[in-house]
Design an enzyme around this catalytic site. Structure first.
Site, PDB file in Angstrom:
ATOM      1  N   ASP A  82       0.868  -1.178   0.000  1.00  0.00           N
ATOM      2  CA  ASP A  82       0.000   0.000   0.000  1.00  0.00           C
ATOM      3  C   ASP A  82       0.904   1.227   0.000  1.00  0.00           C
ATOM      4  O   ASP A  82       2.112   1.115   0.264  1.00  0.00           O
ATOM      5  CB  ASP A  82      -0.888  -0.023   1.269  1.00  0.00           C
ATOM      6  CG  ASP A  82      -1.826   1.181   1.345  1.00  0.00           C
ATOM      7  OD1 ASP A  82      -2.258   1.675   0.282  1.00  0.00           O
ATOM      8  OD2 ASP A  82      -2.130   1.639   2.466  1.00  0.00           O
ATOM      9  N   SER A  83       0.315   2.376  -0.234  1.00  0.00           N
ATOM     10  CA  SER A  83       1.066   3.629  -0.143  1.00  0.00           C
ATOM     11  C   SER A  83       1.578   3.858   1.275  1.00  0.00           C
ATOM     12  O   SER A  83       2.490   4.651   1.475  1.00  0.00           O
ATOM     13  CB  SER A  83       0.157   4.794  -0.522  1.00  0.00           C
ATOM     14  OG  SER A  83      -0.915   4.858   0.398  1.00  0.00           O
ATOM     15  N   TYR A 117      -0.352   8.538  -1.994  1.00  0.00           N
ATOM     16  CA  TYR A 117      -0.375   8.308  -3.439  1.00  0.00           C
ATOM     17  C   TYR A 117      -1.554   9.051  -4.086  1.00  0.00           C
ATOM     18  O   TYR A 117      -1.511   9.378  -5.266  1.00  0.00           O
ATOM     19  CB  TYR A 117      -0.562   6.809  -3.747  1.00  0.00           C
ATOM     20  CG  TYR A 117       0.662   5.924  -3.645  1.00  0.00           C
ATOM     21  CD1 TYR A 117       1.874   6.379  -3.135  1.00  0.00           C
ATOM     22  CD2 TYR A 117       0.585   4.600  -4.087  1.00  0.00           C
ATOM     23  CE1 TYR A 117       2.968   5.522  -3.050  1.00  0.00           C
ATOM     24  CE2 TYR A 117       1.677   3.743  -4.010  1.00  0.00           C
ATOM     25  CZ  TYR A 117       2.862   4.211  -3.491  1.00  0.00           C
ATOM     26  OH  TYR A 117       3.943   3.361  -3.415  1.00  0.00           O
ATOM     27  N   GLY A 118      -2.601   9.240  -3.284  1.00  0.00           N
ATOM     28  CA  GLY A 118      -3.869   9.714  -3.852  1.00  0.00           C
ATOM     29  C   GLY A 118      -3.823  11.089  -4.488  1.00  0.00           C
ATOM     30  O   GLY A 118      -4.693  11.433  -5.283  1.00  0.00           O
ATOM     31  N   CYS A 157      -4.380  -1.362  -2.046  1.00  0.00           N
ATOM     32  CA  CYS A 157      -4.498   0.084  -2.231  1.00  0.00           C
ATOM     33  C   CYS A 157      -5.358   0.313  -3.469  1.00  0.00           C
ATOM     34  O   CYS A 157      -4.986  -0.111  -4.569  1.00  0.00           O
ATOM     35  CB  CYS A 157      -3.088   0.655  -2.424  1.00  0.00           C
ATOM     36  SG  CYS A 157      -3.022   2.414  -2.763  1.00  0.00           S
ATOM     37  N   ASN A 158      -6.496   0.948  -3.264  1.00  0.00           N
ATOM     38  CA  ASN A 158      -7.382   1.222  -4.398  1.00  0.00           C
ATOM     39  C   ASN A 158      -6.706   2.164  -5.397  1.00  0.00           C
ATOM     40  O   ASN A 158      -6.899   2.054  -6.604  1.00  0.00           O
ATOM     41  CB  ASN A 158      -8.676   1.882  -3.892  1.00  0.00           C
ATOM     42  CG  ASN A 158      -9.470   0.971  -2.986  1.00  0.00           C
ATOM     43  OD1 ASN A 158     -10.401   0.318  -3.415  1.00  0.00           O
ATOM     44  ND2 ASN A 158      -9.103   0.903  -1.711  1.00  0.00           N
ATOM     45  N   THR A 159      -5.909   3.082  -4.864  1.00  0.00           N
ATOM     46  CA  THR A 159      -5.252   4.090  -5.705  1.00  0.00           C
ATOM     47  C   THR A 159      -4.216   3.435  -6.616  1.00  0.00           C
ATOM     48  O   THR A 159      -4.211   3.660  -7.835  1.00  0.00           O
ATOM     49  CB  THR A 159      -4.571   5.133  -4.788  1.00  0.00           C
ATOM     50  OG1 THR A 159      -5.541   5.615  -3.862  1.00  0.00           O
ATOM     51  CG2 THR A 159      -4.002   6.276  -5.583  1.00  0.00           C
ATOM     52  N   CYS A 199     -10.851   3.314   0.282  1.00  0.00           N
ATOM     53  CA  CYS A 199      -9.400   3.518   0.436  1.00  0.00           C
ATOM     54  C   CYS A 199      -9.037   2.703   1.660  1.00  0.00           C
ATOM     55  O   CYS A 199      -9.747   2.758   2.679  1.00  0.00           O
ATOM     56  CB  CYS A 199      -9.103   5.002   0.667  1.00  0.00           C
ATOM     57  SG  CYS A 199      -7.432   5.342   1.272  1.00  0.00           S
ATOM     58  N   HIS A 244      -6.854   2.979   3.891  1.00  0.00           N
ATOM     59  CA  HIS A 244      -6.655   3.753   5.126  1.00  0.00           C
ATOM     60  C   HIS A 244      -7.996   4.013   5.822  1.00  0.00           C
ATOM     61  O   HIS A 244      -8.065   4.078   7.049  1.00  0.00           O
ATOM     62  CB  HIS A 244      -5.993   5.100   4.817  1.00  0.00           C
ATOM     63  CG  HIS A 244      -4.528   5.032   4.548  1.00  0.00           C
ATOM     64  ND1 HIS A 244      -4.001   4.526   3.388  1.00  0.00           N
ATOM     65  CD2 HIS A 244      -3.463   5.415   5.306  1.00  0.00           C
ATOM     66  CE1 HIS A 244      -2.673   4.604   3.440  1.00  0.00           C
ATOM     67  NE2 HIS A 244      -2.326   5.142   4.591  1.00  0.00           N
TER      68      HIS A 244
HETATM   69  N1  DGL Z   1      -4.592   3.370   0.920  1.00  0.00           N
HETATM   70  C1  DGL Z   1      -4.735   3.889  -0.376  1.00  0.00           C
HETATM   71  C2  DGL Z   1      -5.990   3.429  -1.098  1.00  0.00           C
HETATM   72  O1  DGL Z   1      -6.558   2.411  -0.793  1.00  0.00           O
HETATM   73  C3  DGL Z   1      -4.327   5.289  -0.720  1.00  0.00           C
HETATM   74  C4  DGL Z   1      -3.927   6.296   0.277  1.00  0.00           C
HETATM   75  C5  DGL Z   1      -3.041   7.391  -0.302  1.00  0.00           C
HETATM   76  O2  DGL Z   1      -3.551   8.409  -0.790  1.00  0.00           O
HETATM   77  O3  DGL Z   1      -1.835   7.202  -0.272  1.00  0.00           O
HETATM   78  O4  DGL Z   1      -6.413   4.063  -2.040  1.00  0.00           O
END
Ligand code: DGL
Length: 258
Positions: A11-12, A43-44, A74-76, A187, A189
């Site tokens: 993940d990020s 990452y977002g 991580c969805n991003t 997300c 997080h």
């Molecule tokens: N945990 C991440 C997700 O599922 C992204 C969080 C980030 O912006 O880094 O998208």
């Protein structure tokens, strides 16, 4: 043939630890390596190309460690890099997307009003546009980026209820929550904030995420390839983080313990 090779999960930052935990709960024999890229989080708010480059670097490392599959927790990073990773590596790449289908399905055929919380990148990418297209004719879907929810976790402020509640209210106050059926935590997080959301929104609002579905998907993919770990293996978890701030390891252990 069983395989005790590790599953690489990344993940990020710290959010994906919730996915690693779900995988561990479902498949306690698996050896897991979790990599949180907190030095480069969030990452977002990055460009798609940036997230692709960061994700590929992590995937290369997992390949070098002999991973039998990679889970993009991580969805991003899934939105930005899953396709590229699948065309580069010949092991299974399992990604995530906001659990919008689950939220709509829970309505039992009735039109649903759903708020999808996710990162800006996830919500602007074509993967989400395609997902939304499948459901928007029947359902009312609102897209809500919540970047501060990532920062609060990465900054170690997760237990500061005042900060969290103020931030959540800032994102949710604009909605008539009585008319909302579900909030999607899109997300990884955000999945940690479930109890905070629960306390703020009316009881009838469902709060859904894709963690459990992702863990089941990982199991199905490995079972199909006959690559599950042997039952008598006691699965291990290695938590890695790209940040050299010693607090990140403490936070990693804290989120693993939840
Ligand atoms: N945990 C991440 C997700 O599922 C992204 C969080 C980030 O912006 O880094 O998208």
């Amino acid at each position: 043939m069983t395989s005790n090779a590790p599953i690489g999960i990344f993940d990020s930052g710290l959010g994906g630890i919730s996915v690693a935990k779900e995988i561990h709960t479902l498949m306690p024999s698996e050896n897991l390596i979790f990599y949180g890229d907190s030095a480069n989080a969030p990452y977002g708010v990055r460009s798609t190309e940036d997230v692709q480059a960061l994700s590929m670097r992590i995937a290369d490392d997992f390949i070098a460690r002999g991973a039998k599959a990679i889970v993009i927790a991580c969805n991003t990073a899934t939105s930005a890099a899953a396709q590229l990773m699948r065309s580069t590596y010949d092991i299974p790449i399992i990604g995530m997307e906001p659990a919008l289908k689950l939220a709509c399905d829970l309505g039992g055929g009735k039109p649903q009003h759903v708020i999808v919380t996710a990162t800006e990148l996830t919500l602007r990418e074509k993967k989400f546009a395609a997902l939304m297209h499948r459901f928007s004719a029947t359902h009312t879907i609102e897209k809500q980026p919540c970047p501060a929810l990532v920062d609060i976790i990465e900054n170690g402020q997760f237990e500061d209820a005042e900060v969290v509640n103020k931030t959540l209210r800032g994102y949710l106050d604009a909605y008539d929550l009585d008319s909302v059926n579900s909030i999607v935590l899109g997300c990884t997080h955000f999945t940690y904030y479930r109890d905070y959301f629960r306390a703020l929104v009316p009881q009838h609002v469902r709060i859904v995420d894709g963690n459990e579905g992702t863990a089941r998907h990982v199991r199905d993919v490995l079972a199909e390839r006959d690559e599950l770990a042997s039952n008598n293996n006691e699965g291990t978890i290695i938590l890695l983080n790209s940040s050299d701030d010693p607090r990140m390891m403490e936070l990693s252990n804290y989120f693993w313990s939840l």
